[in-house]
Each structure stands twice: as structure tokens, then as C-alpha cells.
Scaffold this motif. Sequence first.
Motif, PDB file in Angstrom:
ATOM      1  N   SER A 134       0.830  -1.205   0.000  1.00  0.00           N
ATOM      2  CA  SER A 134       0.000   0.000   0.000  1.00  0.00           C
ATOM      3  C   SER A 134       0.868   1.259   0.000  1.00  0.00           C
ATOM      4  O   SER A 134       1.932   1.311   0.621  1.00  0.00           O
ATOM      5  CB  SER A 134      -0.921   0.006   1.221  1.00  0.00           C
ATOM      6  OG  SER A 134      -1.808  -1.084   1.190  1.00  0.00           O
ATOM      7  N   ASP A 183      -3.427   5.238  -0.738  1.00  0.00           N
ATOM      8  CA  ASP A 183      -4.390   4.145  -0.772  1.00  0.00           C
ATOM      9  C   ASP A 183      -5.390   4.143   0.372  1.00  0.00           C
ATOM     10  O   ASP A 183      -6.520   3.694   0.185  1.00  0.00           O
ATOM     11  CB  ASP A 183      -3.651   2.799  -0.809  1.00  0.00           C
ATOM     12  CG  ASP A 183      -2.860   2.626  -2.107  1.00  0.00           C
ATOM     13  OD1 ASP A 183      -3.325   3.137  -3.140  1.00  0.00           O
ATOM     14  OD2 ASP A 183      -1.790   1.986  -2.080  1.00  0.00           O
ATOM     15  N   LEU A 186      -8.919   0.288   2.066  1.00  0.00           N
ATOM     16  CA  LEU A 186      -7.467   0.338   1.904  1.00  0.00           C
ATOM     17  C   LEU A 186      -7.095  -0.437   0.648  1.00  0.00           C
ATOM     18  O   LEU A 186      -7.469  -1.603   0.492  1.00  0.00           O
ATOM     19  CB  LEU A 186      -6.754  -0.274   3.117  1.00  0.00           C
ATOM     20  CG  LEU A 186      -5.227  -0.302   3.019  1.00  0.00           C
ATOM     21  CD1 LEU A 186      -4.663   1.117   3.059  1.00  0.00           C
ATOM     22  CD2 LEU A 186      -4.615  -1.138   4.140  1.00  0.00           C
ATOM     23  N   GLY A 187      -6.355   0.205  -0.255  1.00  0.00           N
ATOM     24  CA  GLY A 187      -5.957  -0.429  -1.501  1.00  0.00           C
ATOM     25  C   GLY A 187      -4.672  -1.217  -1.359  1.00  0.00           C
ATOM     26  O   GLY A 187      -3.711  -0.758  -0.729  1.00  0.00           O
ATOM     27  N   VAL A 188      -4.648  -2.421  -1.944  1.00  0.00           N
ATOM     28  CA  VAL A 188      -3.468  -3.282  -1.927  1.00  0.00           C
ATOM     29  C   VAL A 188      -3.288  -3.873  -3.328  1.00  0.00           C
ATOM     30  O   VAL A 188      -4.203  -3.841  -4.162  1.00  0.00           O
ATOM     31  CB  VAL A 188      -3.597  -4.423  -0.894  1.00  0.00           C
ATOM     32  CG1 VAL A 188      -3.762  -3.869   0.508  1.00  0.00           C
ATOM     33  CG2 VAL A 188      -4.744  -5.357  -1.249  1.00  0.00           C
ATOM     34  N   TYR A 242      -5.011  -4.268  -8.512  1.00  0.00           N
ATOM     35  CA  TYR A 242      -5.250  -3.337  -7.409  1.00  0.00           C
ATOM     36  C   TYR A 242      -6.663  -3.560  -6.887  1.00  0.00           C
ATOM     37  O   TYR A 242      -7.632  -3.590  -7.653  1.00  0.00           O
ATOM     38  CB  TYR A 242      -5.089  -1.903  -7.890  1.00  0.00           C
ATOM     39  CG  TYR A 242      -5.319  -0.855  -6.811  1.00  0.00           C
ATOM     40  CD1 TYR A 242      -4.330  -0.564  -5.889  1.00  0.00           C
ATOM     41  CD2 TYR A 242      -6.526  -0.167  -6.734  1.00  0.00           C
ATOM     42  CE1 TYR A 242      -4.530   0.401  -4.908  1.00  0.00           C
ATOM     43  CE2 TYR A 242      -6.736   0.801  -5.762  1.00  0.00           C
ATOM     44  CZ  TYR A 242      -5.730   1.072  -4.848  1.00  0.00           C
ATOM     45  OH  TYR A 242      -5.937   2.019  -3.874  1.00  0.00           O
ATOM     46  N   GLN A 286      -9.378  -2.634  -3.467  1.00  0.00           N
ATOM     47  CA  GLN A 286      -9.670  -1.917  -2.240  1.00  0.00           C
ATOM     48  C   GLN A 286     -10.414  -2.846  -1.289  1.00  0.00           C
ATOM     49  O   GLN A 286     -11.464  -3.403  -1.641  1.00  0.00           O
ATOM     50  CB  GLN A 286     -10.503  -0.667  -2.526  1.00  0.00           C
ATOM     51  CG  GLN A 286      -9.747   0.420  -3.278  1.00  0.00           C
ATOM     52  CD  GLN A 286     -10.604   1.641  -3.538  1.00  0.00           C
ATOM     53  OE1 GLN A 286     -11.749   1.519  -3.976  1.00  0.00           O
ATOM     54  NE2 GLN A 286     -10.059   2.819  -3.287  1.00  0.00           N
TER      55      GLN A 286
END
Length: 419
Positions: free
Chosen positions: A248, A252, A260-262, A270, A272
Motif C-alpha cells: 500500500s 491508498d 485500503l488499496g493493496v 489493485y 480496495q
Amino acid sequence: MLETDDSARALADFVLPDAGALIETTDPLRPCVLLDAEGDIAAPVEAFFAELQANSRSVTTIRSYGMDLLRWWRFLSGWGVTWDEVTRRDARDFARWMQIVPKASRVHWRHRASSEGTSEPVTRAAAGVPNSVTGRAAPGPLYSASTRAHCESVLRSFYAFHLEEGTGPIINPFPPARERRRLPAAAGRTARQSTGGRYRPSIPHRLPRRLPDDCFNELFAALRHNRDRALLAFWVSNGARASELLTSRQRDPQPGEQLLGVIRKGTKAYQQLPSSPDAFVWLRLYQEEAWRAGAPRGPQEALWSTLRRPFRPLAYHAARAMLNRANALLGANWTLHDLRHTAAYRMARDPGLALTDVQWVLGHAHLSTTQIYLPAGRDEIIEAVRAHHQRQTRLAQVPAVPAPGYRAESLHDLFGGAR
């Protein structure tokens, strides 16, 4: 003809030579290179790595395959056999050797320092002894069944690749499993070929290990920094893999939407992930501390970094060391992947959450993988069985009451009883 003379090889006394190495490079086209006993690049392995990369295998997967191939290369070097002249006897002996010979142990740098009087010795759990907190046994002296199974799969696919390319032996030394026939043959049932290998061991089925709520609270309290508390809160709420959460960036987190984006491990997509509000609170506390200390700030900067200068993106091994320090205080041996199991178990056991939603959050390709979190966990099963024994004890202590219509004197004359 199959060779049956085993006297020429003393497998029990064979020691794997420390020859060759697996080198990680900065070249994106060659992330890993296998060196043979002479220090030259093993061209057959390099071609296999290129095939894996073309099939979108990650760098960690290629490295994992390389470690198994390095062990095989060293085994062949010890017996003076080249990779393209191996027979099934060599493969069979390798499978037998991995079952009986202890793993090569490496001395940790802290142990080496303690022998020189510069550090305290590090206490390690006895091999095979279950941990009193988690119930997980420490790694034993022999190669585990999962390690041997992974090694067999890698070598079988390696020789299958070169068999298709016409660059290896004309017969795969690691053959598939023999056909299994059902007798008597029922209608529509024919001989079927197993997808596994002949020398592949059976892996016992285990329930995913999760942290009970009280153990999680103790682990959370053992952490010393807000960064570590934020990491733990995210891992146990959104179910991201340990390495995924570390991808992240500072752009993000979306606290307003609790997302939370990973970057996903397999697909590199990508995504969330919804996370708990507490995780964002700890994240904000950590960010304020880090920025006051001079940590890099910007949307493209890493979300997680080291706590001291020079500030660097937090790596997986540093995150694991953080968890191990907390484990040392508790006498436990929890792993980072146990946190993902904990999140998956909590979501899968929630009747208000669809299993397909849990599959999406965890990033599983198949719903059957998510279903392993539906059964009760180890601790719940133990508590249920204990309650069963307590009920049985109470029932045994309750005196039997005769059915209505029977005289107690008559029952006493028939069956006897204490006066």
C-alpha cells in the motif's frame, strides 16, 4: 531395466554438499539465477525460470522453485550425476533421502555472535514440541511432508518442461502416480489417473490456525509501536496477505469509506479492501509520529516504513521480526498468515455475510478454498467436546427415575438397589 541394487548408495550417511547457490538479481528478466557446483549459471534452470515468468509466476514463486532445484542440483552433484542423465532410481533415492536425513541446519547470526561473547544466546523451541500457547509444534529435524511434496511437484514440472522442449531425458524421472482401479468396476467407472506424482507424499489435512479473541488481545497489547498496532488491526480485519498489505501507498487509505488499496499477490491487480475503523485510527496515530520524525510524505510513498533513519519501505522480513518480538514476550509462535486465517474465519462464520463476499475479500480463485473456514476451529471443537464430557458426567450423577405406574418395591425386588 529398473535398477534394484541399493548397496551402492548409502543414503542414510549422505550429506548434501554445500555447492552452488541461488542468487537474486536486480534484472527484471532474470530475478533469480541458479549457480552449479562450478559457479556457472545452470542453463536448464534458467530456461525453466523464463517459462515460469512467461506464465506470470511471481518472483517469490520463482525463488521457491529455485530452492527446490538447488537442493536437487546439490544431490546430483554429490553422486556425480548430471541433470539430463538422471534415472527414476535417482528420483526415487532423492525422495527416500528426504524422508530419513535431517535438514541442513544453518546457524543464526545471533547464535554466532553469542559464541563470540557479543550477544546473548537466542532460545529456540525444541523441534516437534507443541507450543503451550498456540498448540503449533516447532519445525522438526526432518523435511516435512509439505516440503517434500512441493519439491516433488517442482522437479516433476521441471522435467516435464524439458521433455516437451526435447532438451532433457526422454522419460520424466519423477513419474505421475499409477492408475487406480476400482473393483468391481461399476457402470461408468473406468481406470483414472491421479494428478499427483508417484513419489509425492500424502499431506495431512489441517484446519487453518486462527487466533482466539483473548490471544489476539494479548498479542496486540505486546506490541510497542502504533505502526505495529495498525498493521495488526488491518491484517485481522481485511484478510490481506502479509506481503499484500505492505504494497500500500500513502494514497491508498480512504478512512471515510473505510477502504485500503493493496496489490494482490497472484493477479497483481489493485483491490480496495474494507477494513475496521480501529485500524484507521491506529494508522493515523502512526502517520503523525512518522511524519514528525521526518519520514517521507507523499501519495506515491510507501504507507509502511521503518521506524528509524534512514527510512525505508517496510519489508516482509522486518514485519515478521516485529511479530516474533511480540511472540517472544508471550511465549507463542503465531505467524503473519495466522492473522489472515483469523480474519477469514471471522468473516466466514458471520451468518450476515455471504460466503461469496468473503471469497472476493480474500482473493480466492475458487469458492472451495473459502469453504475451509466454515467448520469450527480447533479451540471451539475442544470446548464443545469438553462441554459434552461435562454433560455426560452430570447425567451419570442423576439417579434414574422409574416411569409412572411402577412401584418402587417391585423394581427393588427385580433389580436390587441400595437401601
